[in-house]
Scaffold this active site. Structure first.
Site, PDB file in Angstrom:
ATOM      1  N   GLU B  70      -0.163   7.875 -29.375  1.00 40.12           N
ATOM      2  CA  GLU B  70       0.796   7.726 -28.268  1.00 40.12           C
ATOM      3  C   GLU B  70       1.412   6.314 -28.279  1.00 40.12           C
ATOM      4  O   GLU B  70       2.633   6.143 -28.180  1.00 40.12           O
ATOM      5  CB  GLU B  70       0.080   7.991 -26.943  1.00 40.12           C
ATOM      6  CG  GLU B  70       0.883   7.679 -25.700  1.00 40.12           C
ATOM      7  CD  GLU B  70       0.108   6.815 -24.711  1.00 40.12           C
ATOM      8  OE1 GLU B  70       0.556   5.679 -24.454  1.00 40.12           O
ATOM      9  OE2 GLU B  70      -0.955   7.259 -24.219  1.00 40.12           O
ATOM     10  N   GLU B 142      -6.836  -3.103 -23.798  1.00 41.19           N
ATOM     11  CA  GLU B 142      -6.778  -1.985 -22.852  1.00 41.19           C
ATOM     12  C   GLU B 142      -8.192  -1.419 -22.642  1.00 41.19           C
ATOM     13  O   GLU B 142      -8.602  -1.122 -21.517  1.00 41.19           O
ATOM     14  CB  GLU B 142      -5.829  -0.909 -23.386  1.00 41.19           C
ATOM     15  CG  GLU B 142      -5.525   0.172 -22.368  1.00 41.19           C
ATOM     16  CD  GLU B 142      -4.514   1.217 -22.875  1.00 41.19           C
ATOM     17  OE1 GLU B 142      -4.038   1.098 -24.023  1.00 41.19           O
ATOM     18  OE2 GLU B 142      -4.209   2.146 -22.106  1.00 41.19           O
TER      19      GLU B 142
END
Lengths: 418, 422
Positions: B70, B142
């Protein structure tokens, strides 16, 4: 889109914007205060009011009534805009064209009842409710550390504005909560209702006249004597940059930089500042995103936020702990780039367009429309959303460079591991 | 083209199937300024083992690859696709969850240009050794951010207690170690397997013209030969829980808890799943919702606060309920929940009708926001459900449906307590 203003009592302003695109009618009631040693008390009031009123003596009764009203949402929050503390009560009810009833009157009646007809026992609130809500408020104050990203920003502001009212946490301090009891809180409540400015916004498919007549009927407060809430002081010269570190049990470092912008929310210079903040860290087109994240792979997020009503700009990022100096250097370099006038057309145009999109998007949310107009009152500007967009579109690169000279780094905060 | 209408909420939606197999849904919203479009593939972190159409052997991929893919889709040969969206004033984004990877944008202008950009970039992978390596640092941060997020850890620890083998127990972004094994070849392999239009859906909402949307779809979506079936391999998850208690220490002020119930009644989607979903939500509201006796008792005893909440997640191949919040005594909360469950032997019709009204109102409200509409649409679409069937399904639910579900789903044997302690 237009908004009509009606007065329904001394210092109580009712604003209505009729539109049929929403499936609900949203009522927002804002009570305006200033941060002070009474902040904890002010923050406790909505929690206690929500526990029970004259007509709905328990939270359960209240909730069941709301569920009967097709799941009407009733929520409150307490927050600050500059050194103004605001208690917001929001009621969202289904529009009559989607259900078999018209429940607008029930809605106005309900929210008026909760705010104006509290459950009173022997000249005070119910002591059990007050005790329980005090404990919950203390837990909420303590649980600030749970959300590290937000906490790192709050801590930076706290250190930065140490000697200013703005450093007061929106829910107050544990010590101040401890001093509250059912009697002094009820006394305080009466003062709040009699003296603080109240703004009411209603957005949905309902006319201003109908809403006014409902509020006239249910939202009655006798003999109000309204106080003025002073504007938040903005200007501050920085003599020396403060460096602050907190050590917590974390794996990621959180770097927050606090700047003084020395720009008041109602100044024309606010618009160049808004664009500057966007060019610096307002999206994937911004200098921070490109340089901290995409080029140096140092962070997942690196962005700016304006604390408009205190004249602050914050830069926040989550990084590997040992990359502190590297990230700080790259971030400060980006601010310098703007001061030197190195703003590309792409950065500039994208920021202007992104701001256009986000301002236009407000028109699709009843609560955001209310918040926009409330903010206009606070900044003593009278812009519509479209006026605001026009102001943004007038900003030039030179304006940004000019305003960048006023911005001063005040505090560098770092949350690191133990 | 098919038209779908919901009388209660007065919303209309159009459905069109493109020759490639791509399903397109458009919901016009008159008067809305914002437009929102999502282009999603039925591929998420759960798809870690599969057989590529046309191959014999199974492929096993590193954890976190759907999410990594993604991130990398935004990279183009000429730079980042963010740039093109930014030039149109649109904001593009994406997310990956257990079952889905979705690409989206919101705009107030240039909608059709943005839509073309969206369709084009998701059909145009560009992975190089260099750009794959660069992303590892970003995703590592992240992952760290989520590692420090107590609510996230609480949730995954609960899943780890509920599941022995099911990949839903694995963190969506993987670990810093697992993503280090990702390279461009494996990314291309996953892309080719899961990003065929026949495995995807496009949803657009806003004040938009259906015919213009379809023109862009017809011009932009490639009609490659339809591939064979993707065989997704999921382990045989036993009908027991893995561990009934999971605990972790983090920097929090007081213990956070999730009480999870594992659903064994799984393996189907569509209207049947939608009905189970709503029935379970009704059970949770009656048991532990804001208007329940249990909520009142726990709140008055100081065992919970306003963070207390309930949720049901019903996917096709797995499902669970969560009752969560913060408390100084999570064990006592769990015990109180189980006690209450054991005492349920009938459902009050007045409770049922009131909760049905509440759920109807909540559904109605979600149509005030193009974001909510899109996210709900995609979530339910991946379960074979059309969200416009929601209101009629609520009406069908009977007292017996709710009582049956209570009896079969909620019990101590499938219950896990996850706690984050200071």
């Amino acid at each position: 889109m237009s908004i009509l203003k009606r007065n329904i009592g001394n210092g109580i302003n009712l604003y209505v914007s009729q539109m049929d695109k929403f499936k609900t009618i949203t009522i927002n009631i804002y009570i305006n205060n200033r941060l002070s040693n009474e902040t904890a008390k002010f923050a406790l009031l909505p929690s206690v009011l929500k526990r029970g009123s004259l007509n709905y003596k328990t939270y359960k009764e209240m909730t069941r009534h709301l569920e009967e009203l097709y799941g009407a949402t009733f929520a409150f929050s307490v927050y600050k805009k500059g050194e103004r503390q605001i208690a917001q009560f929001r009621l969202e009810i289904a529009d009559s064209s989607y259900i078999k009833d018209d429940i607008t009157e029930d809605g106005v009646k309900f929210i008026s009842d909760v705010l104006l007809n509290p459950l009173v026992v022997n000249n005070g609130f119910d002591s059990k409710y007050v005790q329980q809500e005090k404990e919950k408020q203390k837990n909420l104050i303590n649980s600030r550390i749970n959300e590290k990203t937000k906490y790192a920003v709050d801590r930076c502001i706290e250190e930065m504005c140490k000697d200013e009212d703005f450093s007061i946490y929106e829910l107050g301090s544990i010590d101040d909560v401890d001093k509250i009891d059912e009697i002094n809180l009820y006394e305080y409540y009466k003062k709040v209702i009699k003296t603080l400015p109240i703004d009411i916004y209603v957005i949905g498919n309902v006319s201003a006249d109908k809403i006014k007549s409902l509020f006239d009927k249910y939202f009655k407060i006798d003999s109000r004597d309204v106080v003025d809430i002073p504007d938040t002081p903005i200007y501050k010269k920085v003599d020396q940059v403060k460096y602050v570190q907190d050590k917590l049990d974390v794996t990621q470092g959180k770097l927050t930089l606090g700047f003084r912008t020395n720009v008041k929310p109602g100044d024309d210079e606010y618009f160049p500042l808004l664009v500057l903040s966007g060019v610096l860290g307002g999206g994937p087109f911004s200098k921070l995103f490109m340089n901290v994240r995409e080029k140096a792979s140092l962070a997942y997020y690196a962005q700016t936020r304006l604390e408009r009503f205190k004249g602050l700009m914050l830069i926040m990022s989550g990084i590997e702990i040992e990359n502190y100096q590297k990230a700080l250097d790259i971030i400060l370099k980006q601010v310098e780039e703007i001061r030197d006038g190195n703003i590309s057309d792409y950065e500039f145009d994208s920021t202007i367009k992104a701001l256009n999109t986000s301002m236009n998007s407000l028109k699709d949310s009843a609560t955001q429309i209310s918040d926009f107009y409330l903010s206009q009152n606070l900044s003593h500007t009278n812009y519509s959303i479209d006026d605001f967009i026009n102001k943004i579109n007038e900003v030039t690169k030179e304006d940004i460079i000019d305003v960048s000279k006023k911005i001063q780094l005040d505090t560098v905060y770092f949350m690191t591991k133990k | 083209m098919r038209e779908i209408f919901n009388e209660t909420i007065k919303e209309k939606m159009y459905h069109y199937e493109h020759e490639s197999g791509l399903n397109v849904y458009v919901m016009p919203k008159k008067g809305f300024i914002k437009q929102y479009a999502m282009f999603a593939t039925h591929y998420g972190s759960n798809d870690s083992q599969f057989i590529v159409p046309g191959e014999k052997n199974k492929t096993l991929v590193p954890d976190g690859i759907a999410h990594f893919l993604e991130h990398k889709m935004f990279e183009e040969e000429e730079g980042s696709i963010f740039e093109e969206f930014s030039k149109n004033g649109a904001s593009a984004n994406a997310y990956t969850n257990f079952t889905t990877t979705a690409y989206l944008f919101s705009s107030t202008d240039n909608f059709y240009d943005n839509l073309k950009l969206l369709l084009d970039f998701v059909q145009r992978p560009y992975f190089t050794d260099e750009n794959v390596e660069k992303e590892k640092g970003i995703i590592a941060q992240e992952i760290r951010m989520y590692d420090d997020d107590p609510s996230w850890r609480l949730f995954f620890n609960m899943l780890g207690g509920l599941y022995h083998l099911h990949p839903v127990k694995v963190d969506i972004a993987g670990t810093i170690e697992s993503i280090s094994k990702i390279d461009k070849d494996i990314l291309y392999k996953c892309y080719r397997t899961f990003y065929h239009p026949s495995n995807m859906v496009l949803f657009a909402v806003g004040d938009v013209d259906i015919n213009k949307v379809l023109d862009i779809v017809n011009n932009s979506v490639k009609s490659d030969k339809r591939q064979g079936e993707i065989k997704r391999i999921y382990p045989n998850e036993p009908e027991t829980i893995n561990k009934n208690y999971v605990e972790q220490k983090m920097a929090v002020s007081m213990p956070l808890f999730n009480i999870g119930f594992k659903d064994y009644d799984v393996g189907y989607g569509g209207k049947k799943l939608l009905k189970k979903d709503i029935v379970t939500q009704i059970c949770l509201e009656i048991l532990a919702g804001r208007s329940s006796d249990l909520y009142e008792e726990l709140y008055n005893d100081g065992l919970i606060d306003s963070t207390f909440d309930t949720e049901y997640v019903g996917e096709i191949d797995h499902g669970y309920s969560i009752i969560g919040g913060q408390s100084n005594d999570p064990e006592a909360v769990k015990q109180a929940v189980l006690d209450k469950i054991s005492k349920v032997d009938s459902i009050d019709d007045s409770d049922l009708n009131r909760i049905k009204r509440k759920i109807t109102g909540r559904f109605l409200k979600s149509f005030n926001s193009v974001e909510s509409i899109s996210h709900n649409f995609i979530t339910y679409y991946m379960r074979g459900i059309n969200i416009l069937d929601y209101t009629t399904t609520i009406e069908e639910i009977t007292n017996d449906d709710v009582l049956d579900r209570f009896k079969t789903f909620f019990n101590e044997k499938n219950c896990v307590l996850s706690v984050i302690k200071p």
